[in-house]
Design an enzyme around this catalytic site. Sequence first.
Site, PDB file in Angstrom:
ATOM      1  CG  HIS A 274      -1.803  -1.202   1.451  1.00  0.00           C
ATOM      2  ND1 HIS A 274      -3.020  -1.452   0.801  1.00  0.00           N
ATOM      3  CD2 HIS A 274      -1.313  -2.220   2.194  1.00  0.00           C
ATOM      4  CE1 HIS A 274      -3.210  -2.904   1.261  1.00  0.00           C
ATOM      5  NE2 HIS A 274      -2.211  -3.203   2.056  1.00  0.00           N
TER       6      HIS A 274
ATOM      7  CB  SER B 215      13.660  22.192 -15.876  1.00  0.00           C
ATOM      8  OG  SER B 215      12.852  23.326 -16.105  1.00  0.00           O
TER       9      SER B 215
ATOM     10  CE  LYS C 183      11.819  19.228 -12.039  1.00  0.00           C
ATOM     11  NZ  LYS C 183      10.503  19.256 -11.613  1.00  0.00           N
TER      12      LYS C 183
ATOM     13  CD  GLU D  49       9.022  11.706 -15.626  1.00  0.00           C
ATOM     14  OE1 GLU D  49       7.664  12.508 -15.715  1.00  0.00           O
ATOM     15  OE2 GLU D  49      10.087  12.293 -15.418  1.00  0.00           O
TER      16      GLU D  49
END
Length: 459
Positions: free
Chosen positions: A158, A279, A285, A292
């Site tokens: 979980h 970025s 970043k 992804e």
Amino acid sequence: MPKKKAWSGRFAEPVDEQVKRFTASVDFDRRLAKYDIEGSLAHARMLAARGILPRRDLAAIQRGLARIGREIASGTFEWSLDAEDVHLNIERRLTALVGDAGKRLHTARSRNDQVATDLRLWLRAEIDAVLKLIVALERALLAQAGRHAGLVMPGFTHLQVAQPVTFGHHLLAYVEMLERDRQRLKQIRSRTNRLPLGAAALAGTSFRIDRARVARELGFEGLCENSLDAVSDRDFAVEFCAAAALAMVHLSRFAEELVLWASPRFGFVRLPDRYCTGSSIMPQKKNPDVAELVRGKSARVIGSAVALLVLMKGQPLAYNKDNQEDKEPLFDAVDTLKDSLAVFAGMVAGLEPVPRAMRAAVLEGHATATDLADYLVRKGVPFRDAHEVVARAVREAERVGRDLAALPLATLQRFSAKIGPDAKAVLTPEGSIAARNHAGGTAPVRVRAAVARARKRLT
Ligand code: ARG
């Protein structure tokens, strides 16, 4: 004037320009060219062996197809929309090169059994490439798992800290998934590896062909046994896409974990810089784009599996032009899976775990509570009662803002008289993982043994 269609004799007017574009597949099915030529060569040799095609014509066909192969490889072959698809493009060029012999090649054959053959040959080769990439990714995982067989991290259920596991053990979970993917694909390869040629359009042919010979020459394990089935079903492509989708889902789950772990909130791993991007506005970043994208690309492979299922579901026997739509989803699934596997292997090889962050997380979630309950069971307390005792101790730990393992012995003993000084060792993450010393468990000795076993499976 565009050249005549191979089938134009029956028609009173040329095909509409828009229809020509709409029905043509050459822009994508030219990917099958190499296998179209291979299939044609095997077919022609069989026809000659059976006396259906004169020897002289066979020689001309072989010469012509060899040249066409070279033209395609070097990029000089002129693909034409007028010739619809890869099959008719090659046949037209062959006839231009060798004359009537080229026109005889299609004896006892239809594009229906031809395209099914091409697609099976193509997929068979691609499955072999995918299998190699899965092995490479498994090896990258095994190298990391062996290196970090004893590195403690929290295991989650979980997404809540559950129990300590080792980083190696966690990675081995993906090795198991990939190994099943590999086995699945091997089975699919075997079902794909059957010869449709000989089915002709749908009913077979009036010529005394030798299908077994063609199958042998093309390396097929057997024949498609029913001519209607041979030209019409694409279940091999469907099951490949289903298996590819599942493999992508495995990668996607792993990708999701890497995204989480690389986030400073977790900080469990450092991804290699060369697998991340920055970025354009936020200078600080470092984004896990590769992970992804793999997660995102799983969507298109799942889409391919669904597309092929829906493509088939309304088709009466035998061949229907719908089947021309099988190629793009299949090609895309193969490309996407191969790219994702390859990039993942490189990323995994460069992964650097951060032991400090993993350890800090293990010490935060009362991760060894089950171990204390097991300890009480060994002292004769029934498990349900032990569970209750430890749950109360966890509540106390929460109240004072500490981890269960950090409570003083005297505090723990308030919850059960059965808790002795030896309970403290049980509450450490190292004690917890070492205790799970059985097949499939996370004890470092077991993880090392599992790595060795998995390596052997790959040889
Ligand atoms: N381009 C077609 C396909 O991909 C080849 C088979 C065409 N057969 C036919 N009878 N029109 O399926």
